[in-house]
Enzyme design. Structure first.
Site, PDB file in Angstrom:
ATOM      1  N   TRP A 259       0.801  -1.310   0.199  1.00 35.05           N
ATOM      2  CA  TRP A 259      -0.212  -0.078  -0.152  1.00 35.05           C
ATOM      3  C   TRP A 259       1.004   1.072   0.067  1.00 35.05           C
ATOM      4  O   TRP A 259       1.744   1.323   0.818  1.00 35.05           O
ATOM      5  CB  TRP A 259      -0.816  -0.267   1.243  1.00 35.05           C
ATOM      6  CG  TRP A 259      -1.847   1.173   1.401  1.00 35.05           C
ATOM      7  CD1 TRP A 259      -2.527   1.813   0.419  1.00 35.05           C
ATOM      8  CD2 TRP A 259      -2.137   1.703   2.621  1.00 35.05           C
ATOM      9  NE1 TRP A 259      -3.332   2.760   1.030  1.00 35.05           N
ATOM     10  CE2 TRP A 259      -2.909   2.966   2.432  1.00 35.05           C
ATOM     11  CE3 TRP A 259      -1.743   1.696   4.052  1.00 35.05           C
ATOM     12  CZ2 TRP A 259      -3.469   3.709   3.333  1.00 35.05           C
ATOM     13  CZ3 TRP A 259      -2.106   2.643   4.789  1.00 35.05           C
ATOM     14  CH2 TRP A 259      -3.057   3.688   4.508  1.00 35.05           C
TER      15      TRP A 259
ATOM     16  N   ASP B 246      -0.531  -5.757   9.489  1.00 35.10           N
ATOM     17  CA  ASP B 246      -1.818  -4.649   9.197  1.00 35.10           C
ATOM     18  C   ASP B 246      -2.607  -5.220   8.789  1.00 35.10           C
ATOM     19  O   ASP B 246      -2.560  -5.859   7.511  1.00 35.10           O
ATOM     20  CB  ASP B 246      -0.872  -3.733   8.056  1.00 35.10           C
ATOM     21  CG  ASP B 246      -1.978  -2.505   7.730  1.00 35.10           C
ATOM     22  OD1 ASP B 246      -3.189  -2.492   8.178  1.00 35.10           O
ATOM     23  OD2 ASP B 246      -1.462  -1.706   6.680  1.00 35.10           O
TER      24      ASP B 246
ATOM     25  N   LYS C 219     -13.552  -1.175   5.477  1.00 39.89           N
ATOM     26  CA  LYS C 219     -14.106  -1.818   4.380  1.00 39.89           C
ATOM     27  C   LYS C 219     -15.159  -2.766   4.970  1.00 39.89           C
ATOM     28  O   LYS C 219     -16.089  -3.070   4.449  1.00 39.89           O
ATOM     29  CB  LYS C 219     -12.916  -2.728   3.624  1.00 39.89           C
ATOM     30  CG  LYS C 219     -11.499  -1.816   3.549  1.00 39.89           C
ATOM     31  CD  LYS C 219     -11.535  -0.824   2.519  1.00 39.89           C
ATOM     32  CE  LYS C 219      -9.829  -0.171   2.769  1.00 39.89           C
ATOM     33  NZ  LYS C 219      -9.648   0.894   1.941  1.00 39.89           N
TER      34      LYS C 219
HETATM   35  C1  LMR Z   1      -6.821   1.787  -1.032  1.00 39.95           C
HETATM   36  O1  LMR Z   1      -5.516   1.440  -0.918  1.00 39.95           O
HETATM   37  O2  LMR Z   1      -7.323   2.135  -2.097  1.00 39.95           O
HETATM   38  C2  LMR Z   1      -7.255   2.128   0.295  1.00 39.95           C
HETATM   39  O3  LMR Z   1      -6.621   1.602   1.274  1.00 39.95           O
HETATM   40  C3  LMR Z   1      -7.729   3.330   0.466  1.00 39.95           C
HETATM   41  C4  LMR Z   1      -6.466   4.360   0.878  1.00 39.95           C
HETATM   42  O4  LMR Z   1      -6.712   5.155   2.018  1.00 39.95           O
HETATM   43  O5  LMR Z   1      -5.531   4.268   0.000  1.00 39.95           O
END
Ligand code: LMR
Length: 393
Positions: free
Chosen positions: A127, A207, A242
């Site tokens: 992420w 996480d 989510k």
């Molecule tokens: C994403 O990766 O799209 C979600 O977790 C939203 C975000 O805050 O990035």
């Protein structure tokens, strides 16, 4: 003074929301930021949340301060879902509410740094905000490959990173529904990771932001629970964005696990997390967490929530199955997407192909090639497959 600042580009994922909103094509497809969508393309408020919110409106008699730890009723009610029937693992776990999963990750990193962590190992791609949080808090991090080109998890890479880590180093692991690849470790992988963490003393930070969106609430927790059962200490960052659809209400939690009988250590760590939270946001926003507490303490509302979560998961599995059946779309093999989990998967497309998908076909996805499969419906999935074939064929 402010003129000295370097301009920062907007977060690429969040910028995509605005680009998509400005596109006037009626058949545009949003596969960008990670929000669940129904078969009609909506992101509705859960019925269980609406009912709990109504109860809050009717019964909440004060909005006075709670404290940096937030709503502890919420924090405790969530624990059996995260940790299993022995929710505190014999009194080894303490938690607090945070502003979303991001707040929990930030607190985990800040507390790890304060306790002397010198480096965090992280599978990539991850992420994007993980790297941003680490950069901002100044904790050095080292990448290892999360996955293999054939769409399987690279277990050798994570084990090598753990075994090669020095003292006072940590490893960041996604609990389930890996963002952005959708590629999760198998239970056998988790067993090996747990053994390696236990042997080396590397500090695990889990996480978990998508519990229930992969194979099921219990199934999605089984891997990291097996690791927690083997190791003396860990941090867990949790998001309800989510699985309760609470995105903008920012509901998350941060849990600390210490060794058996180490009550003083747990108290000390908790007091430090509390102080960091106070200095960062003072107290987390209450509304969403209070609504979730009401759901988890009421069996009818809990059943309603579980049913809504089931529907989400079933729809995503159907979309994934359909993508898998498509096989090759031009130069992209869709087959692995069927066995991946959660909202996200990565397509092996170039940045130029992502731009062509957007400009020529109105399909919006992250520049990395990540798609949010929940943006696909039975109405737009064929268009998507044809468009991928067009730009990659
Ligand atoms: C994403 O990766 O799209 C979600 O977790 C939203 C975000 O805050 O990035």
């Amino acid at each position: 003074m402010l003129n000295r600042l370097e301009p920062q580009s907007p977060d690429a994922l969040l910028a995509l929301i605005k680009l998509h909103a400005a596109d006037e094509r009626t058949d545009k497809v949003d596969l960008g930021v990670g929000v669940y969508r129904t078969g009609q393309g909506d992101t509705p408020v859960f019925g269980a949340i609406k009912a709990a919110e109504q109860r809050l409106v009717d019964t909440q008699d004060s909005k006075s301060y709670l404290g940096p730890e937030g709503d502890m009723g919420f924090v405790n009610a969530l624990m059996p879902y995260i940790f299993g029937s022995d929710a505190t693992m014999g009194g080894r776990i303490a938690g607090m509410q945070t502003p979303g999963g991001t707040g929990a990750v930030r607190l985990a990193v800040a507390l790890a740094r304060k306790a002397g962590m010198t480096r965090l190992h992280m599978g990539t791609p991850s992420w994007p905000n993980h790297a941003q949080i680490l950069g901002d808090t100044g904790l050095e991090w080292a990448p290892f490959d999360h996955s293999n080109p054939d769409g399987t998890a690279n277990i050798d890479a994570v084990l090598a990173a753990i075994r090669g880590a020095g003292p006072n180093e940590g490893v960041l692991l996604h609990g389930c529904c890996h963002n952005p690849t959708g590629i999760d470790y198998s239970l056998e992988d988790w067993a090996a990771i747990g053994d390696a963490v236990a042997e080396t003393g590397v500090f695990p930070i889990i996480d978990t932001a998508y519990q229930g969106l992969g194979a099921g609430l219990e199934e999605d927790a089984a891997g990291y629970r097996s690791l927690l059962a083997k190791v003396p200490e860990a941090f867990i960052a949790y998001s309800c964005d989510k699985n309760f659809g609470m995105y903008r209400d920012r509901v998350g939690a941060f849990y600390i696990m210490t060794g058996a009988g180490e009550v003083d250590t747990l108290d000390k760590a908790f007091s430090n997390a509390n102080a960091l939270a106070r200095a960062s946001w003072s107290m987390p926003p209450d509304h969403g967490a209070a609504a979730i507490r009401l759901i988890l303490r009421d069996s009818d509302l809990t059943a309603m929530w579980l049913d809504e979560l089931d529907q989400m998961r079933t729809r995503m599995r159907q979309v994934r199955a359909r993508l898998g059946e498509a096989g090759m779309a031009g130069g992209v093999d869709m087959t692995p997407l069927a066995s991946q989990n959660g909202l996200f998967s990565m397509l092996p497309v170039s940045k130029e192909q992502v731009v062509r998908l957007r400009e020529e076909h109105g399909i919006y996805m992250a520049g990395s090639g990540r798609i949010n499969v929940a943006g696909l419906t039975m109405d737009n999935i064929d268009k998507f497959i044809e468009a991928v074939a067009d730009v990659t064929g």
